[in-house]
Each structure stands twice: as structure tokens, then as C-alpha cells.
Write a protein that holds these residues in place. Sequence first.
Motif, PDB file in Angstrom:
ATOM      1  N   ILE A   1      -6.848  -9.743   5.529  1.00 37.34           N
ATOM      2  CA  ILE A   1      -7.158 -10.415   6.794  1.00 37.34           C
ATOM      3  C   ILE A   1      -5.891 -10.660   7.588  1.00 37.34           C
ATOM      4  CG2 ILE A   1      -8.081 -12.525   7.815  1.00 37.34           C
ATOM      5  CD1 ILE A   1      -9.944 -12.731   5.370  1.00 37.34           C
ATOM      6  N   PHE A   2      -4.891 -11.243   6.925  1.00 43.92           N
ATOM      7  CA  PHE A   2      -3.656 -11.623   7.602  1.00 43.92           C
ATOM      8  C   PHE A   2      -2.918 -10.401   8.139  1.00 43.92           C
ATOM      9  CE2 PHE A   2       0.889 -12.706   7.584  1.00 43.92           C
ATOM     10  CZ  PHE A   2       0.868 -13.801   8.445  1.00 43.92           C
ATOM     11  N   ILE A   3      -2.759  -9.354   7.312  1.00 41.10           N
ATOM     12  CA  ILE A   3      -2.031  -8.157   7.727  1.00 41.10           C
ATOM     13  C   ILE A   3      -2.764  -7.438   8.855  1.00 41.10           C
ATOM     14  CG2 ILE A   3      -1.259  -5.870   6.974  1.00 41.10           C
ATOM     15  CD1 ILE A   3      -0.779  -7.142   4.191  1.00 41.10           C
ATOM     16  N   SER A   4      -4.085  -7.357   8.763  1.00 43.29           N
ATOM     17  CA  SER A   4      -4.866  -6.697   9.808  1.00 43.29           C
ATOM     18  C   SER A   4      -4.666  -7.372  11.157  1.00 43.29           C
ATOM     19  CB  SER A   4      -6.354  -6.705   9.448  1.00 43.29           C
ATOM     20  OG  SER A   4      -6.618  -5.923   8.316  1.00 43.29           O
TER      21      SER A   4
ATOM     22  N   LEU B   1     -14.149  -1.074  -5.618  1.00 45.99           N
ATOM     23  CA  LEU B   1     -14.537  -0.678  -4.264  1.00 45.99           C
ATOM     24  C   LEU B   1     -13.343  -0.779  -3.317  1.00 45.99           C
ATOM     25  CD1 LEU B   1     -16.723   0.199  -2.271  1.00 45.99           C
ATOM     26  CD2 LEU B   1     -17.246  -2.229  -1.900  1.00 45.99           C
ATOM     27  N   ALA B   2     -12.551  -1.828  -3.460  1.00 45.38           N
ATOM     28  CA  ALA B   2     -11.372  -1.985  -2.614  1.00 45.38           C
ATOM     29  C   ALA B   2     -10.406  -0.824  -2.804  1.00 45.38           C
ATOM     30  CB  ALA B   2     -10.673  -3.312  -2.928  1.00 45.38           C
ATOM     31  N   VAL B   3     -10.196  -0.423  -4.057  1.00 38.45           N
ATOM     32  CA  VAL B   3      -9.317   0.711  -4.342  1.00 38.45           C
ATOM     33  C   VAL B   3      -9.883   1.993  -3.726  1.00 38.45           C
ATOM     34  CG1 VAL B   3      -8.384   2.174  -6.164  1.00 38.45           C
ATOM     35  CG2 VAL B   3      -8.382  -0.307  -6.443  1.00 38.45           C
ATOM     36  N   ALA B   4     -11.189   2.205  -3.899  1.00 42.04           N
ATOM     37  CA  ALA B   4     -11.823   3.415  -3.368  1.00 42.04           C
ATOM     38  C   ALA B   4     -11.689   3.486  -1.849  1.00 42.04           C
ATOM     39  CB  ALA B   4     -13.294   3.461  -3.778  1.00 42.04           C
ATOM     40  N   ILE B   5     -11.841   2.352  -1.184  1.00 43.55           N
ATOM     41  CA  ILE B   5     -11.689   2.326   0.273  1.00 43.55           C
ATOM     42  C   ILE B   5     -10.255   2.671   0.653  1.00 43.55           C
ATOM     43  CG2 ILE B   5     -11.689   0.819   2.301  1.00 43.55           C
ATOM     44  CD1 ILE B   5     -14.063  -0.676   0.989  1.00 43.55           C
ATOM     45  N   ASP B   6      -9.283   2.087  -0.038  1.00 39.29           N
ATOM     46  CA  ASP B   6      -7.883   2.351   0.295  1.00 39.29           C
ATOM     47  C   ASP B   6      -7.504   3.818   0.069  1.00 39.29           C
ATOM     48  OD1 ASP B   6      -7.502  -0.231   1.083  1.00 39.29           O
ATOM     49  OD2 ASP B   6      -6.574  -0.898  -0.783  1.00 39.29           O
ATOM     50  N   LEU B   7      -8.166   4.447  -0.891  1.00 41.32           N
ATOM     51  CA  LEU B   7      -7.858   5.842  -1.176  1.00 41.32           C
ATOM     52  C   LEU B   7      -8.476   6.817  -0.169  1.00 41.32           C
ATOM     53  CD1 LEU B   7      -8.076   5.902  -5.081  1.00 41.32           C
ATOM     54  CD2 LEU B   7      -6.032   5.910  -3.634  1.00 41.32           C
ATOM     55  N   THR B   8      -9.208   6.306   0.815  1.00 42.07           N
ATOM     56  CA  THR B   8      -9.713   7.164   1.900  1.00 42.07           C
ATOM     57  C   THR B   8      -8.685   7.307   3.020  1.00 42.07           C
ATOM     58  OG1 THR B   8     -10.755   5.362   3.160  1.00 42.07           O
ATOM     59  CG2 THR B   8     -12.088   6.422   1.438  1.00 42.07           C
ATOM     60  N   ARG B   9      -7.539   6.701   2.860  1.00 46.49           N
ATOM     61  CA  ARG B   9      -6.549   6.657   3.958  1.00 46.49           C
ATOM     62  C   ARG B   9      -6.218   8.047   4.504  1.00 46.49           C
ATOM     63  NH1 ARG B   9      -1.175   2.905   4.475  1.00 46.49           N
ATOM     64  NH2 ARG B   9      -0.222   3.987   6.245  1.00 46.49           N
ATOM     65  N   ALA B  10      -5.985   9.002   3.644  1.00 47.76           N
ATOM     66  CA  ALA B  10      -5.630  10.347   4.106  1.00 47.76           C
ATOM     67  C   ALA B  10      -6.756  10.964   4.928  1.00 47.76           C
ATOM     68  CB  ALA B  10      -5.293  11.240   2.905  1.00 47.76           C
ATOM     69  N   GLN B  11      -8.011  10.751   4.503  1.00 48.25           N
ATOM     70  CA  GLN B  11      -9.157  11.272   5.261  1.00 48.25           C
ATOM     71  C   GLN B  11      -9.230  10.641   6.641  1.00 48.25           C
ATOM     72  OE1 GLN B  11     -12.951  11.377   2.944  1.00 48.25           O
ATOM     73  NE2 GLN B  11     -11.692  10.561   1.272  1.00 48.25           N
TER      74      GLN B  11
ATOM     75  N   LEU C   1     -11.089  -5.298   7.767  1.00 47.34           N
ATOM     76  CA  LEU C   1     -10.306  -5.559   6.564  1.00 47.34           C
ATOM     77  C   LEU C   1      -9.547  -4.342   6.051  1.00 47.34           C
ATOM     78  CD1 LEU C   1     -12.786  -7.825   4.557  1.00 47.34           C
ATOM     79  CD2 LEU C   1     -11.010  -8.491   6.178  1.00 47.34           C
ATOM     80  N   VAL C   2      -9.680  -3.214   6.727  1.00 46.09           N
ATOM     81  CA  VAL C   2      -8.912  -2.025   6.338  1.00 46.09           C
ATOM     82  C   VAL C   2      -7.531  -2.180   6.973  1.00 46.09           C
ATOM     83  CG1 VAL C   2      -8.861   0.488   6.256  1.00 46.09           C
ATOM     84  CG2 VAL C   2     -11.058  -0.716   6.273  1.00 46.09           C
ATOM     85  N   HIS C   3      -6.671  -2.853   6.248  1.00 55.30           N
ATOM     86  CA  HIS C   3      -5.425  -3.388   6.806  1.00 55.30           C
ATOM     87  C   HIS C   3      -4.392  -2.336   7.167  1.00 55.30           C
ATOM     88  CE1 HIS C   3      -4.627  -2.662   2.586  1.00 55.30           C
ATOM     89  NE2 HIS C   3      -3.328  -2.723   2.845  1.00 55.30           N
TER      90      HIS C   3
END
Length: 463
Positions: free
Chosen positions: A207-210, A88-98, A115-117
Motif C-alpha cells: 500500500i505504502f510503496i504504491s 498468490l502474492a508471489v504468483a502475482i509478482d511473478l507476472t511482472r515480465a508479462q 496493490l501491485v506496487h
Amino acid sequence: MAKFEVAMVPWLAIGHITPFIHIANELAGRGHRISILLPNNTALRLQHLILHPNLINIHTIILADIEGLPIGAETASDMPEDPMGHPLAVAIDLTRAQVEEHLSKTKPHFVFHDLVHWIPDITKQLGLISVCFHVISAASLTMPLVLQRIVPEITTLTQEDLSKLPNDFPASFINKLRGYDRYEFVHSLLHISRSPGVGIASFYDRIFISMKNCDVLSIRTCRELEDGFCDFIGNHYGKPLLLTGSVLPELVITPLEDRWANWLGGFEVDTVVFCAFGSQLVLEKDQFQELVLGFELTGLPFFIALKPPIGCQTIEEALPEGFEERVRGRGVVHGGWVQQPQILSHPSVGCFVNHCGFGSMWESLMSDKQVVLVPHLGDQVINTNLLVEELKVAVKVEREDKGWFTKESLSKAIKSVMNRDSEVGILVKKNHVRLKEVLGKPGFTSGYIDKFVLGLHEIVNQK
């Protein structure tokens, strides 16, 4: 005041998305326009929560087909065996372009995220303002900083360990950590150290990066609960910190389902114990059985609403042998959805047993029920420490060395607050009533939102 536009990119867990919708409703109620980026089926599930559809728009994002992600899974609750899992974390990160395409077209004033850093990277390029809006407690947000300073392998929290904490870490919390359950503390930290996404090591890093890279920090909390932690976070990151208060929606008065209303109506006031662990938590079968046996042991009427444990399709197949016959008439274990707010407000219910996720924590505080806490992971452990040790408005179930509780310890905790003559029960009830009077006074919640909106206006004007 001028109206602004906001885009929201919440982490895809129901406990995260829902508070984003609630704050969107508050902003829209004051005339501001919001777009929330969600997968389609999740948007349809939560559409009923949107109170201002003319000002709140759902923009659909599509999750990639990732190995290990169940078909149709869009949120953490769709991944019962590993709700914070890697796919799920990977899938969320792969929405970046959208997400970037949407933001570049709409150019909102603010972009809310948690958490979407990688959101701050996009907003900086587009000249937008990123708001890291956290829906977990301020106390929990200090834990990544603790993780930097305390080695997880140690077995007890010594004075030397505590000296590694930042100098301005709230002193009262440090005092409460002395002798604190080491298993719980370490488990809460290690839990956020796993489940990476694309190009990132852990949830701790998210968390930290965000928080480090955003323009504005915001937390769904209030100073009446977490004053010291709020000051610490604001000082540590050196950027504006806006608090929203609880952001709990007004309870929509809909009748409780007849079968539960009739069942609860058969008991005296304040005698039923209600238990729920949120939308994500799924227990192991042995944990589940120990839990229900603990309720049986209390001798009190009870209503348990939990998902079937891991490896079981139904609640019934998971129950201990002979359990249903023994508790028939005074106990219900239900595996489906229930109207939790309506059950909590029923006069027969006298105690709320929960996992102390931040949403459940607020529901506990705003109820008039006794509170028993069974934290399972992550921020739940820290929230429990806040309510039990700092605010003294609840009790927690003591754990064994292996990290789980026994039916005896659960029964003992429940009876300690349900016994009308119990000193512990009297104390936490008194403190709870006093705190609820503060949190529930007229204008308290709306006052926080008004200050929050004013803070956003000031930031826009300074840009």
C-alpha cells in the motif's frame, strides 16, 4: 476532448477487480479505450460485467505454478483458508515480465493499479503515467501511517499513543479512537502486516510503496463521506488526488430467483434480516455456529448467505444440532451464490448484516435497510468505525475479549435496529436516510466521474 488509453492491473481479488471493471465501464462509456490484465478463468467469470466490449479488452496473464497455490486458483476467493496468502502474492509478482511486455507494446496514457506496487517502476521506465486507484476507503488508507507511529503491543489507546499520529490526521477520527476496541484496532493493522510477495515484506508495504511511487492517487470514495481523510492523504503524499465517487453500476433489473422471491414474499415489509460476508470471508466452524444461533435468538425471519466454514464441505453439515428444525419456515442458511442486489431491494428485507468490506459498505449506504456490521479483518474494522462512529448510520456487533462475538451480542445488535421503538434504530435510520438522499441525488455519481475524467485530461495535457 481527446480520448485516452488506459491499462489496468488490479490486485487479484474479486472485491478489487470488480470496481476496476466498473470504472473501466465509466471510462469506456465516455469513449476511452481500456485493457484489463487478468488470468483467463477470472476474465471469463467476470466478462458479463463489461458493458462496452468494443472498447474494453481483457489481456490474459498467466500465473506461475507456485507451491501452495491450489490448482486453478487465480484470485483471493480461490484460497478460502488464507485469502491474502503468500503463494498468490508471489504468483502475482511473478507476472511482472508479462505486464511489462504488454505495456511496452501498447504504451497507454495511464496504468491503473492498487496493490501491485511495482507498476510505477515500469511506468517510469516507459514514460507512462501510473494511477494508484484504491478501492478501499480513504480512512483505511491512513492506517499504514498509523502503523508507523503506534506500537502494536500496547493494550489501550492512550493520549500518548494518539499523539504519535500525524498533526493533520483528521481530529474527529482521533476523538473516536479514544476508548476504541483495542483488539479490533490492532487486528486491523496487523492483518496488513503479513503475506509478503517477491522482495517485499508485507501488504502494508504494498500500500505504502504504491501510493508513494505513483504519479496520481485516486480513491473510490467521495468527500461527503471522507473529506478529512481525503485532504490528509493528498497533503501527505503531495500529488494529485482524484476521487471517483462510489462507482456503483446501475442495477440491472433481473428477476429474483423464484424460490427466494416466493420465500421472501411470505413475510411482511421490513421484517427479514439478510446476512452476507462477501466472496472471500470464510468463518471458523465455531464462529459460523455462533452466528446462526444469534440469528435464531432474534426471533426474526432471516436469510444468511455464507460459504461453508473451514473444514466443512456443505452448509448443512456445519449447522448446530437441531437448528434446521427449530428455524424451519422462518430462517434460511444458503451456501451458494445469491442475487444480493435483488435480495437487498426486496421489500420484505429490513436489515443488512455484513462485514463492511468497502463494496458492502457502499451497498449498505445506497440501500434503504438498517445496517448491522460484523467486521472481521483489515479495512473492514476501519470502515465500520467510519459508519458507526463518524456517520452514525449503522450499529456494530460488540466483541468479546478474544475478538469474536457471542450469539447474544449479535442478537442484541440486530434487535436494536429492528425494534421500531428503539432510540438507536430511529437515530441510525434518520441519519442513513439523510445521507442516502445526498449520495443518491441525480447527477451525484456521474458528476464525480466527470470530474475524475477531467482531472485525467489535465494531467495528460501537463505531461
